[in-house]
Design a protein around this motif. Structure first.
Motif, mmCIF file in Angstrom:
data_model
loop_
_atom_site.group_PDB
_atom_site.id
_atom_site.type_symbol
_atom_site.label_atom_id
_atom_site.label_comp_id
_atom_site.label_asym_id
_atom_site.label_seq_id
_atom_site.Cartn_x
_atom_site.Cartn_y
_atom_site.Cartn_z
ATOM 1 N N ALA A 144 0.834 -1.203 0.000
ATOM 2 C CA ALA A 144 0.000 0.000 0.000
ATOM 3 C C ALA A 144 0.867 1.250 0.000
ATOM 4 C CB ALA A 144 -0.919 -0.004 1.219
ATOM 5 N N ASP A 145 0.288 2.374 -0.436
ATOM 6 C CA ASP A 145 1.006 3.647 -0.355
ATOM 7 C C ASP A 145 1.102 4.077 1.108
ATOM 8 O OD1 ASP A 145 -1.198 5.981 0.179
ATOM 9 O OD2 ASP A 145 -2.046 4.312 -0.949
ATOM 10 N N PRO A 146 2.052 4.966 1.451
ATOM 11 C CA PRO A 146 2.295 5.313 2.865
ATOM 12 C C PRO A 146 1.062 5.756 3.636
ATOM 13 C CG PRO A 146 4.099 6.110 1.526
ATOM 14 C CD PRO A 146 3.070 5.575 0.571
ATOM 15 N N PHE A 147 0.229 6.632 3.059
ATOM 16 C CA PHE A 147 -0.934 7.114 3.806
ATOM 17 C C PHE A 147 -1.907 5.982 4.083
ATOM 18 C CE2 PHE A 147 -5.063 9.353 4.277
ATOM 19 C CZ PHE A 147 -4.736 10.178 5.336
ATOM 20 N N ASN A 148 -2.056 5.058 3.134
ATOM 21 C CA ASN A 148 -2.977 3.953 3.357
ATOM 22 C C ASN A 148 -2.429 2.918 4.334
ATOM 23 O OD1 ASN A 148 -5.654 3.979 2.029
ATOM 24 N ND2 ASN A 148 -4.453 4.488 0.223
ATOM 25 N N VAL A 149 -1.111 2.857 4.502
ATOM 26 C CA VAL A 149 -0.547 2.034 5.576
ATOM 27 C C VAL A 149 -0.992 2.599 6.929
ATOM 28 C CG1 VAL A 149 1.579 1.296 6.730
ATOM 29 C CG2 VAL A 149 1.433 1.233 4.236
ATOM 30 N N LEU A 150 -0.951 3.939 7.043
ATOM 31 C CA LEU A 150 -1.442 4.594 8.257
ATOM 32 C C LEU A 150 -2.924 4.304 8.462
ATOM 33 C CD1 LEU A 150 -1.089 6.581 10.638
ATOM 34 C CD2 LEU A 150 -1.584 8.436 9.030
ATOM 35 N N VAL A 151 -3.709 4.421 7.377
ATOM 36 C CA VAL A 151 -5.147 4.146 7.467
ATOM 37 C C VAL A 151 -5.383 2.709 7.923
ATOM 38 C CG1 VAL A 151 -7.303 3.971 6.162
ATOM 39 C CG2 VAL A 151 -5.745 5.863 5.715
ATOM 40 N N GLN A 152 -4.645 1.760 7.344
ATOM 41 C CA GLN A 152 -4.765 0.353 7.735
ATOM 42 C C GLN A 152 -4.491 0.178 9.225
ATOM 43 O OE1 GLN A 152 -2.072 -2.003 5.426
ATOM 44 N NE2 GLN A 152 -3.408 -2.111 3.636
ATOM 45 N N GLY A 153 -3.387 0.796 9.688
ATOM 46 C CA GLY A 153 -3.004 0.662 11.088
ATOM 47 C C GLY A 153 -4.055 1.219 12.032
ATOM 48 N N VAL A 154 -4.551 2.421 11.720
ATOM 49 C CA VAL A 154 -5.592 3.041 12.557
ATOM 50 C C VAL A 154 -6.858 2.196 12.524
ATOM 51 C CG1 VAL A 154 -7.084 5.066 12.820
ATOM 52 C CG2 VAL A 154 -4.658 5.364 12.283
ATOM 53 N N PHE A 155 -7.228 1.707 11.331
ATOM 54 C CA PHE A 155 -8.429 0.881 11.175
ATOM 55 C C PHE A 155 -8.334 -0.385 12.022
ATOM 56 C CE2 PHE A 155 -10.120 -2.778 8.606
ATOM 57 C CZ PHE A 155 -11.441 -2.642 8.991
ATOM 58 N N HIS A 156 -7.221 -1.107 11.916
ATOM 59 C CA HIS A 156 -7.063 -2.355 12.674
ATOM 60 C C HIS A 156 -7.044 -2.102 14.177
ATOM 61 C CE1 HIS A 156 -6.702 -4.756 9.170
ATOM 62 N NE2 HIS A 156 -5.532 -4.298 8.796
ATOM 63 N N THR A 157 -6.402 -1.001 14.589
ATOM 64 C CA THR A 157 -6.338 -0.669 16.019
ATOM 65 C C THR A 157 -7.725 -0.340 16.568
ATOM 66 O OG1 THR A 157 -4.077 0.168 15.785
ATOM 67 C CG2 THR A 157 -5.314 0.876 17.722
ATOM 68 N N LEU A 158 -8.471 0.508 15.857
ATOM 69 C CA LEU A 158 -9.820 0.872 16.302
ATOM 70 C C LEU A 158 -10.749 -0.348 16.306
ATOM 71 C CD1 LEU A 158 -10.382 4.315 14.518
ATOM 72 C CD2 LEU A 158 -10.020 3.899 16.966
ATOM 73 N N GLN A 159 -10.595 -1.190 15.289
ATOM 74 C CA GLN A 159 -11.424 -2.391 15.209
ATOM 75 C C GLN A 159 -11.143 -3.322 16.383
ATOM 76 O OE1 GLN A 159 -10.824 -5.132 11.844
ATOM 77 N NE2 GLN A 159 -12.937 -4.719 11.251
ATOM 78 N N ARG A 160 -9.855 -3.443 16.725
ATOM 79 C CA ARG A 160 -9.459 -4.314 17.833
ATOM 80 C C ARG A 160 -9.951 -3.770 19.174
ATOM 81 N NH1 ARG A 160 -4.598 -4.400 16.518
ATOM 82 N NH2 ARG A 160 -3.728 -2.869 17.973
ATOM 83 N N ILE A 161 -9.884 -2.444 19.340
ATOM 84 C CA ILE A 161 -10.253 -1.828 20.621
ATOM 85 C C ILE A 161 -11.769 -1.705 20.778
ATOM 86 C CG2 ILE A 161 -10.136 0.307 21.971
ATOM 87 C CD1 ILE A 161 -7.337 0.748 20.792
ATOM 88 N N THR A 162 -12.435 -1.274 19.701
ATOM 89 C CA THR A 162 -13.868 -0.959 19.807
ATOM 90 C C THR A 162 -14.781 -2.071 19.309
ATOM 91 O OG1 THR A 162 -13.971 0.068 17.610
ATOM 92 C CG2 THR A 162 -13.304 1.478 19.459
ATOM 93 N N GLY A 163 -14.319 -2.805 18.296
ATOM 94 C CA GLY A 163 -15.173 -3.827 17.695
ATOM 95 C C GLY A 163 -16.331 -3.255 16.902
ATOM 96 N N TRP A 164 -16.242 -1.992 16.515
ATOM 97 C CA TRP A 164 -17.332 -1.350 15.778
ATOM 98 C C TRP A 164 -17.552 -2.039 14.427
ATOM 99 C CZ3 TRP A 164 -15.112 4.178 16.861
ATOM 100 C CH2 TRP A 164 -15.500 4.574 18.149
ATOM 101 N N ALA A 165 -18.751 -2.521 14.189
ATOM 102 C CA ALA A 165 -19.052 -3.257 12.956
ATOM 103 C C ALA A 165 -19.095 -2.326 11.739
ATOM 104 C CB ALA A 165 -20.385 -3.989 13.099
ATOM 105 N N PHE A 166 -19.473 -1.062 11.956
ATOM 106 C CA PHE A 166 -19.626 -0.134 10.829
ATOM 107 C C PHE A 166 -18.280 0.395 10.328
ATOM 108 C CE2 PHE A 166 -19.587 2.655 14.520
ATOM 109 C CZ PHE A 166 -18.774 3.696 14.114
ATOM 110 N N LEU A 167 -17.202 0.119 11.079
ATOM 111 C CA LEU A 167 -15.892 0.652 10.733
ATOM 112 C C LEU A 167 -15.311 -0.105 9.537
ATOM 113 C CD1 LEU A 167 -14.093 2.879 12.009
ATOM 114 C CD2 LEU A 167 -12.821 1.056 13.136
ATOM 115 N N THR A 168 -14.880 0.634 8.515
ATOM 116 C CA THR A 168 -14.232 0.047 7.342
ATOM 117 C C THR A 168 -12.965 0.834 7.037
ATOM 118 O OG1 THR A 168 -15.373 1.478 5.750
ATOM 119 C CG2 THR A 168 -16.468 -0.607 6.349
ATOM 120 N N HIS A 169 -12.144 0.288 6.147
ATOM 121 C CA HIS A 169 -10.933 0.992 5.728
ATOM 122 C C HIS A 169 -11.306 2.334 5.086
ATOM 123 C CE1 HIS A 169 -6.738 1.220 4.150
ATOM 124 N NE2 HIS A 169 -7.330 1.938 3.207
ATOM 125 N N GLY A 170 -12.322 2.309 4.206
ATOM 126 C CA GLY A 170 -12.735 3.527 3.519
ATOM 127 C C GLY A 170 -13.227 4.595 4.481
#
Length: 226
Positions: free
Chosen positions: A37-63
């Motif tokens: 992935a491009d650098p900014f999307n690596v950041l997006v991936q990391g934030v997405f996975h972290t939030l998903q792990r912490i919150t478990g929000w079903a509505f959360l997506t990469h986009g």
């Protein structure tokens, strides 16, 4: 209050759209090479996975995480220097995805059929980074607005009076480092993009500035005659 007369602003937005199309053609080549992935999307991936792990929000997506980070950048700029937020910023946010989708639909089949060798993929990825830098430079020099993720390096470069290229590389490497620490995936394409785009943009920026001035010259002559 608009920075430019309406006619000139519309002309600058057309130039921005041309640059945006070029940039996202490059992004599409980068994505289809499938080497990271491009650098900014690596950041997006990391934030997405972290939030998903912490919150478990079903509505959360990469986009949606991508949109949220872009909105955070825009909100921050409202406090730092709102002059960077222009009509083109919104155009970049709205049009970027559809342009990538168009080129992906157009190029996916040829890529699957012919771009299979690793070194060929790497060459296409590098070409994509150069094309991205050209398009991004055109967008920046249109002076009609810039996408939120590109604004980070641009604002820092302007405020510190440093060359955009080195600032962009540092920003991209920071995105990669933070994203990787948060669980984002890093590939060889990520590293190539982080080091290549900023320095290539330094080459294109002054040339794109001259091109934009040349394209807008008829409007300047017209306004003086009136």
């Amino acid at each position: 209050m608009l920075k430019y007369p309406v006619k000139e602003l519309l002309a600058r937005l057309v130039i921005l759209l041309i640059g945006l199309t070029i940039a996202h053609f490059g992004v599409t080549l980068f994505l289809l090479a499938n080497l990271g992935a491009d650098p900014f999307n690596v950041l997006v991936q990391g934030v997405f996975h972290t939030l998903q792990r912490i919150t478990g929000w079903a509505f959360l997506t990469h986009g949606r995480t991508h949109i949220a980070l872009c909105l955070i950048i825009i909100v921050a700029l409202l406090f730092i220097d709102r002059s960077y937020i222009m009509p083109g910023t919104i155009v970049c946010m709205i049009c970027g995805g559809p342009i990538i989708d168009f080129f992906t639909a157009l190029l996916s089949a040829p890529f699957a059929a012919y771009i299979t060798n690793f070194w060929l993929k790497l060459a296409v990825l590098a070409a994509g980074c150069v094309i991205l830098a050209l398009g991004m430079s055109t967008v920046i020099k249109s002076d009609a607005g810039t996408g939120p993720n590109d604004l980070v390096g641009l604002v820092i470069s302007d405020k510190l009076h440093k060359k955009f290229g080195i600032v962009r590389v540092i920003c991209d490497l920071t995105f990669v480092a933070v994203g990787w620490l948060l669980g984002g995936a890093v590939g060889i394409g990520t590293v190539v993009c982080a080091f290549l785009v900023g320095f290539v943009a330094d080459f294109f920026l002054p040339r794109c500035e001259k091109l934009v001035s040349f394209l807008l010259r008829p409007l300047a002559v017209s306004s003086k005659s009136h």
